[in-house]
Design a protein around this motif. Structure first.
Motif, PDB file in Angstrom:
ATOM      1  N   GLY A  96      39.036  43.603  31.172  1.00 26.02           N
ATOM      2  CA  GLY A  96      39.672  42.341  31.543  1.00 26.02           C
ATOM      3  C   GLY A  96      40.782  42.471  32.548  1.00 26.02           C
ATOM      4  O   GLY A  96      41.448  41.485  32.868  1.00 26.02           O
ATOM      5  N   SER A  97      41.004  43.677  33.080  1.00 31.00           N
ATOM      6  CA  SER A  97      42.092  43.864  34.038  1.00 31.00           C
ATOM      7  C   SER A  97      41.810  43.100  35.331  1.00 31.00           C
ATOM      8  O   SER A  97      40.737  43.231  35.912  1.00 31.00           O
ATOM      9  CB  SER A  97      42.269  45.356  34.333  1.00 31.00           C
ATOM     10  N   VAL A  98      42.784  42.305  35.764  1.00 28.22           N
ATOM     11  CA  VAL A  98      42.687  41.564  37.019  1.00 28.22           C
ATOM     12  C   VAL A  98      43.922  41.901  37.843  1.00 28.22           C
ATOM     13  O   VAL A  98      45.053  41.626  37.426  1.00 28.22           O
ATOM     14  CB  VAL A  98      42.605  40.042  36.786  1.00 28.22           C
ATOM     15  N   VAL A  99      43.723  42.539  38.991  1.00 32.35           N
ATOM     16  CA  VAL A  99      44.835  42.955  39.833  1.00 32.35           C
ATOM     17  C   VAL A  99      45.197  41.797  40.766  1.00 32.35           C
ATOM     18  O   VAL A  99      44.378  41.362  41.574  1.00 32.35           O
ATOM     19  CB  VAL A  99      44.475  44.209  40.649  1.00 32.35           C
ATOM     20  N   VAL A 100      46.429  41.321  40.617  1.00 33.30           N
ATOM     21  CA  VAL A 100      46.913  40.198  41.417  1.00 33.30           C
ATOM     22  C   VAL A 100      48.052  40.699  42.290  1.00 33.30           C
ATOM     23  O   VAL A 100      49.066  41.194  41.784  1.00 33.30           O
ATOM     24  CB  VAL A 100      47.409  39.040  40.532  1.00 33.30           C
TER      25      VAL A 100
END
Length: 297
Positions: A96-100
Protein backbone atom coordinates in the motif's frame (compact mmCIF):
# COMPACT_ATOMS: atom_id res chain seq x y z
CA UNK A 1 40.67 -3.52 -14.12
CA UNK A 2 37.72 -5.60 -12.87
CA UNK A 3 36.23 -4.02 -9.75
CA UNK A 4 35.75 -6.10 -6.59
CA UNK A 5 37.76 -9.00 -8.01
CA UNK A 6 39.31 -9.68 -4.58
CA UNK A 7 35.95 -10.05 -2.79
CA UNK A 8 35.20 -13.73 -2.02
CA UNK A 9 31.66 -15.21 -2.20
CA UNK A 10 29.38 -13.95 0.57
CA UNK A 11 28.82 -17.45 1.97
CA UNK A 12 32.59 -17.77 2.50
CA UNK A 13 32.63 -14.47 4.40
CA UNK A 14 29.68 -15.48 6.59
CA UNK A 15 31.38 -18.77 7.42
CA UNK A 16 34.68 -17.02 8.10
CA UNK A 17 33.06 -14.45 10.42
CA UNK A 18 31.32 -17.19 12.42
CA UNK A 19 34.43 -19.39 12.66
CA UNK A 20 36.59 -16.43 13.69
CA UNK A 21 34.12 -15.32 16.36
CA UNK A 22 33.41 -18.81 17.73
CA UNK A 23 36.96 -20.16 17.21
CA UNK A 24 35.44 -23.39 15.97
CA UNK A 25 34.59 -24.75 12.54
CA UNK A 26 31.97 -27.11 13.98
CA UNK A 27 30.11 -24.41 15.93
CA UNK A 28 30.35 -22.08 12.92
CA UNK A 29 28.86 -24.85 10.78
CA UNK A 30 25.89 -25.17 13.16
CA UNK A 31 25.32 -21.39 13.05
CA UNK A 32 25.33 -21.05 9.26
CA UNK A 33 23.59 -24.36 8.57
CA UNK A 34 26.43 -26.30 6.94
CA UNK A 35 28.52 -29.32 7.87
CA UNK A 36 31.86 -28.97 9.61
CA UNK A 37 33.65 -30.36 6.57
CA UNK A 38 31.91 -27.83 4.30
CA UNK A 39 33.05 -24.92 6.51
CA UNK A 40 36.58 -26.32 6.65
CA UNK A 41 36.64 -26.63 2.86
CA UNK A 42 35.31 -23.07 2.41
CA UNK A 43 38.00 -21.67 4.71
CA UNK A 44 40.76 -23.40 2.74
CA UNK A 45 39.33 -21.99 -0.49
CA UNK A 46 39.13 -18.55 1.15
CA UNK A 47 42.74 -18.74 2.32
CA UNK A 48 43.76 -19.84 -1.17
CA UNK A 49 42.00 -16.85 -2.74
CA UNK A 50 43.52 -14.42 -0.24
CA UNK A 51 46.94 -16.01 -0.50
CA UNK A 52 47.74 -16.49 3.17
CA UNK A 53 46.51 -18.47 6.20
CA UNK A 54 43.74 -16.93 8.28
CA UNK A 55 43.56 -19.66 10.95
CA UNK A 56 45.98 -21.65 13.08
CA UNK A 57 44.53 -25.16 13.32
CA UNK A 58 45.24 -26.69 16.73
CA UNK A 59 43.55 -30.06 17.04
CA UNK A 60 39.81 -29.46 16.98
CA UNK A 61 40.24 -25.77 17.75
CA UNK A 62 41.16 -22.89 15.49
CA UNK A 63 42.76 -19.54 16.24
CA UNK A 64 43.07 -16.51 14.02
CA UNK A 65 46.42 -15.50 12.64
CA UNK A 66 47.37 -11.83 12.79
CA UNK A 67 46.20 -11.46 9.20
CA UNK A 68 43.00 -13.31 10.12
CA UNK A 69 42.26 -10.89 12.98
CA UNK A 70 42.76 -7.92 10.67
CA UNK A 71 40.57 -9.45 7.97
CA UNK A 72 37.89 -10.40 10.53
CA UNK A 73 37.46 -6.76 11.55
CA UNK A 74 36.91 -5.78 7.92
CA UNK A 75 34.55 -8.67 7.17
CA UNK A 76 32.49 -8.08 10.32
CA UNK A 77 32.11 -4.37 9.51
CA UNK A 78 31.09 -5.10 5.92
CA UNK A 79 28.57 -7.78 6.89
CA UNK A 80 27.06 -5.43 9.48
CA UNK A 81 26.70 -2.74 6.81
CA UNK A 82 25.04 -5.20 4.42
CA UNK A 83 22.63 -6.29 7.16
CA UNK A 84 21.82 -2.66 7.94
CA UNK A 85 21.25 -2.00 4.24
CA UNK A 86 18.77 -4.88 4.13
CA UNK A 87 16.89 -3.57 7.17
CA UNK A 88 16.66 -0.15 5.56
CA UNK A 89 14.79 -1.70 2.64
CA UNK A 90 11.92 -2.69 4.92
CA UNK A 91 9.81 0.45 4.23
CA UNK A 92 10.02 -0.27 0.49
CA UNK A 93 8.32 -3.62 1.11
CA UNK A 94 5.28 -2.07 2.80
CA UNK A 95 2.06 -3.01 1.03
CA UNK A 96 0.00 0.00 0.00
CA UNK A 97 2.98 2.35 -0.09
CA UNK A 98 2.26 5.46 -2.17
CA UNK A 99 5.17 7.86 -2.69
CA UNK A 100 3.94 11.45 -2.81
CA UNK A 101 6.36 14.23 -3.69
CA UNK A 102 5.54 17.74 -2.49
CA UNK A 103 7.50 20.94 -1.82
CA UNK A 104 8.09 21.44 1.87
CA UNK A 105 5.69 24.38 2.20
CA UNK A 106 2.83 22.45 0.56
CA UNK A 107 3.57 19.33 2.64
CA UNK A 108 3.80 21.25 5.91
CA UNK A 109 0.90 23.65 5.43
CA UNK A 110 -1.64 21.68 3.42
CA UNK A 111 -0.91 17.98 3.15
CA UNK A 112 0.32 17.17 6.66
CA UNK A 113 -2.84 18.41 8.44
CA UNK A 114 -4.93 16.34 6.00
CA UNK A 115 -3.06 13.06 6.37
CA UNK A 116 -5.59 11.71 8.92
CA UNK A 117 -8.38 12.44 6.42
CA UNK A 118 -6.39 10.71 3.67
CA UNK A 119 -5.78 7.67 5.86
CA UNK A 120 -9.47 7.53 6.73
CA UNK A 121 -10.52 7.83 3.07
CA UNK A 122 -7.90 5.36 1.79
CA UNK A 123 -7.22 2.99 4.71
CA UNK A 124 -5.01 0.64 2.68
CA UNK A 125 -2.65 3.49 1.72
CA UNK A 126 0.69 3.92 3.46
CA UNK A 127 1.77 7.46 2.44
CA UNK A 128 5.46 8.12 1.88
CA UNK A 129 6.15 11.87 1.68
CA UNK A 130 9.16 13.10 -0.28
CA UNK A 131 10.03 16.77 0.35
CA UNK A 132 13.58 16.61 -0.98
CA UNK A 133 13.07 19.44 -3.48
CA UNK A 134 14.38 17.49 -6.47
CA UNK A 135 12.96 17.82 -9.97
CA UNK A 136 10.46 15.01 -10.41
CA UNK A 137 10.91 12.57 -13.29
CA UNK A 138 8.41 9.71 -13.30
CA UNK A 139 10.61 7.73 -15.68
CA UNK A 140 13.63 7.60 -13.37
CA UNK A 141 12.18 8.14 -9.88
CA UNK A 142 9.97 6.05 -7.63
CA UNK A 143 7.37 8.79 -7.22
CA UNK A 144 3.69 7.94 -7.67
CA UNK A 145 2.14 11.40 -7.33
CA UNK A 146 3.85 14.80 -7.39
CA UNK A 147 2.43 18.09 -6.18
CA UNK A 148 3.94 21.12 -7.91
CA UNK A 149 3.50 24.91 -8.02
CA UNK A 150 3.53 26.05 -11.64
CA UNK A 151 1.97 28.28 -14.27
CA UNK A 152 0.66 25.18 -16.00
CA UNK A 153 1.20 21.42 -15.71
CA UNK A 154 3.92 19.86 -17.86
CA UNK A 155 2.93 17.92 -20.95
CA UNK A 156 3.07 14.15 -20.97
CA UNK A 157 1.59 13.74 -17.46
CA UNK A 158 -1.82 13.16 -15.98
CA UNK A 159 -2.61 16.39 -14.12
CA UNK A 160 -5.14 17.68 -11.66
CA UNK A 161 -5.46 21.31 -10.54
CA UNK A 162 -5.76 21.47 -6.77
CA UNK A 163 -6.16 25.25 -6.41
CA UNK A 164 -5.24 28.56 -7.96
CA UNK A 165 -2.72 30.53 -5.93
CA UNK A 166 -3.91 33.92 -4.66
CA UNK A 167 -1.86 36.21 -2.42
CA UNK A 168 -3.09 38.51 0.34
CA UNK A 169 -1.65 40.06 3.52
CA UNK A 170 -1.75 37.90 6.66
CA UNK A 171 -0.49 38.66 10.16
CA UNK A 172 -0.85 37.64 13.75
CA UNK A 173 -4.39 38.68 14.82
CA UNK A 174 -3.20 41.47 17.15
CA UNK A 175 -1.11 43.02 14.39
CA UNK A 176 -3.82 42.51 11.78
CA UNK A 177 -6.33 44.31 14.03
CA UNK A 178 -4.12 47.41 13.98
CA UNK A 179 -4.33 47.61 10.18
CA UNK A 180 -7.47 49.59 9.35
CA UNK A 181 -6.78 50.37 5.71
CA UNK A 182 -4.27 49.10 3.13
CA UNK A 183 -2.12 52.25 3.38
CA UNK A 184 -1.33 51.29 7.00
CA UNK A 185 0.89 48.59 5.56
CA UNK A 186 3.40 51.25 4.50
CA UNK A 187 4.23 51.77 8.18
CA UNK A 188 3.98 48.10 9.21
CA UNK A 189 6.84 45.60 9.42
CA UNK A 190 6.63 43.61 6.19
CA UNK A 191 7.73 40.06 5.49
CA UNK A 192 8.94 39.45 1.95
CA UNK A 193 9.03 36.09 0.18
CA UNK A 194 11.12 35.54 -2.92
CA UNK A 195 8.88 35.19 -5.94
CA UNK A 196 7.56 36.94 -9.04
CA UNK A 197 4.69 38.61 -7.14
CA UNK A 198 5.54 40.88 -4.22
CA UNK A 199 4.25 43.67 -2.03
CA UNK A 200 4.51 46.26 -4.81
CA UNK A 201 2.09 44.18 -6.90
CA UNK A 202 -0.50 43.81 -4.14
CA UNK A 203 -0.28 47.49 -3.17
CA UNK A 204 -0.69 48.50 -6.81
CA UNK A 205 -3.71 46.17 -6.99
CA UNK A 206 -5.41 48.23 -4.26
CA UNK A 207 -4.25 51.53 -5.76
CA UNK A 208 -1.30 52.36 -3.52
CA UNK A 209 2.17 53.39 -4.69
CA UNK A 210 4.72 50.98 -3.20
CA UNK A 211 7.01 53.71 -1.89
CA UNK A 212 9.10 52.26 0.93
CA UNK A 213 7.45 48.86 0.89
CA UNK A 214 10.78 47.21 0.14
CA UNK A 215 11.87 47.27 3.78
CA UNK A 216 11.51 44.19 5.97
CA UNK A 217 12.81 40.65 6.30
CA UNK A 218 13.19 38.48 3.21
CA UNK A 219 12.60 34.73 3.12
CA UNK A 220 13.18 32.17 0.39
CA UNK A 221 10.75 29.69 1.94
CA UNK A 222 7.04 30.46 2.17
CA UNK A 223 6.54 28.12 5.14
CA UNK A 224 9.18 30.01 7.15
CA UNK A 225 7.69 33.34 6.04
CA UNK A 226 4.31 32.23 7.38
CA UNK A 227 5.95 31.02 10.60
CA UNK A 228 7.52 34.46 11.03
CA UNK A 229 4.09 36.05 10.61
CA UNK A 230 2.62 33.63 13.17
CA UNK A 231 5.31 34.78 15.61
CA UNK A 232 4.21 38.39 15.15
CA UNK A 233 7.36 39.44 13.30
CA UNK A 234 5.47 41.22 10.54
CA UNK A 235 2.84 41.05 7.82
CA UNK A 236 3.38 38.44 5.11
CA UNK A 237 2.03 38.55 1.58
CA UNK A 238 1.04 34.93 1.65
CA UNK A 239 -0.57 32.25 -0.44
CA UNK A 240 -4.09 32.01 0.96
CA UNK A 241 -4.10 28.36 -0.02
CA UNK A 242 -1.11 27.65 2.24
CA UNK A 243 -2.25 30.02 4.99
CA UNK A 244 -5.85 28.81 5.22
CA UNK A 245 -5.11 26.34 8.01
CA UNK A 246 -3.39 28.96 10.17
CA UNK A 247 -6.20 31.43 9.49
CA UNK A 248 -8.84 28.85 10.44
CA UNK A 249 -6.93 28.05 13.64
CA UNK A 250 -6.65 31.73 14.61
CA UNK A 251 -2.86 31.80 14.35
CA UNK A 252 -3.11 34.28 11.45
CA UNK A 253 -5.68 36.78 10.27
CA UNK A 254 -6.36 38.28 6.86
CA UNK A 255 -6.90 42.03 7.43
CA UNK A 256 -8.03 42.83 3.87
CA UNK A 257 -10.08 40.79 1.44
CA UNK A 258 -8.17 41.95 -1.65
CA UNK A 259 -5.98 39.28 -3.21
CA UNK A 260 -3.86 39.06 -6.35
CA UNK A 261 -3.54 36.01 -8.54
CA UNK A 262 0.04 34.77 -8.61
CA UNK A 263 -0.42 33.38 -12.10
CA UNK A 264 0.37 29.93 -10.77
CA UNK A 265 -1.58 27.03 -9.33
CA UNK A 266 -0.97 23.87 -7.34
CA UNK A 267 -1.18 20.75 -9.50
CA UNK A 268 -1.09 17.03 -8.79
CA UNK A 269 0.83 15.02 -11.38
CA UNK A 270 1.08 11.32 -12.12
CA UNK A 271 1.17 9.09 -15.18
CA UNK A 272 -0.97 6.32 -16.60
CA UNK A 273 1.40 3.55 -15.44
CA UNK A 274 1.42 4.73 -11.80
CA UNK A 275 -2.36 5.17 -11.78
CA UNK A 276 -2.84 1.49 -12.61
CA UNK A 277 -2.02 0.80 -8.96
CA UNK A 278 -5.22 0.80 -6.93
CA UNK A 279 -3.80 2.63 -3.91
CA UNK A 280 -2.22 5.33 -6.09
CA UNK A 281 -5.49 5.76 -7.97
CA UNK A 282 -7.42 6.06 -4.69
CA UNK A 283 -5.06 8.78 -3.43
CA UNK A 284 -5.41 10.55 -6.79
CA UNK A 285 -9.21 10.45 -6.48
CA UNK A 286 -8.99 11.78 -2.93
CA UNK A 287 -6.93 14.72 -4.17
CA UNK A 288 -9.57 15.32 -6.81
CA UNK A 289 -12.24 15.42 -4.11
CA UNK A 290 -10.19 17.91 -2.11
CA UNK A 291 -9.87 20.11 -5.21
CA UNK A 292 -13.60 19.91 -5.87
CA UNK A 293 -14.41 20.85 -2.27
CA UNK A 294 -12.00 23.77 -2.52
CA UNK A 295 -13.69 24.95 -5.71
CA UNK A 296 -17.23 24.75 -4.26
CA UNK A 297 -16.16 26.08 -0.87
Amino acid sequence: MVKFRHIPPTQFLKGFEAAARLESFSRAAEEVGLTQSAISHQMRLLEGQIGQPLFLRIGREVRLTDAGRDYHRTVRRCLDMMEEGYRRLEPYRKPGSVVVYAPQDFARRWLLPRLPALRAAVPACEPWLDTSGVTVDFETMEVDIALIHAHEPPSGCESLQIARDRLSPVAKPALAAALHQPSDLLQAPLIHEEGPIGWADWLAHVGIEAGKAWKGTNFSDSDIALAAAELGQGVALASLFLAEGAIAAGALAQPFAAAVDSGRAWYALSNAERLKDGDVRDVWCWLGQQAAEKETG
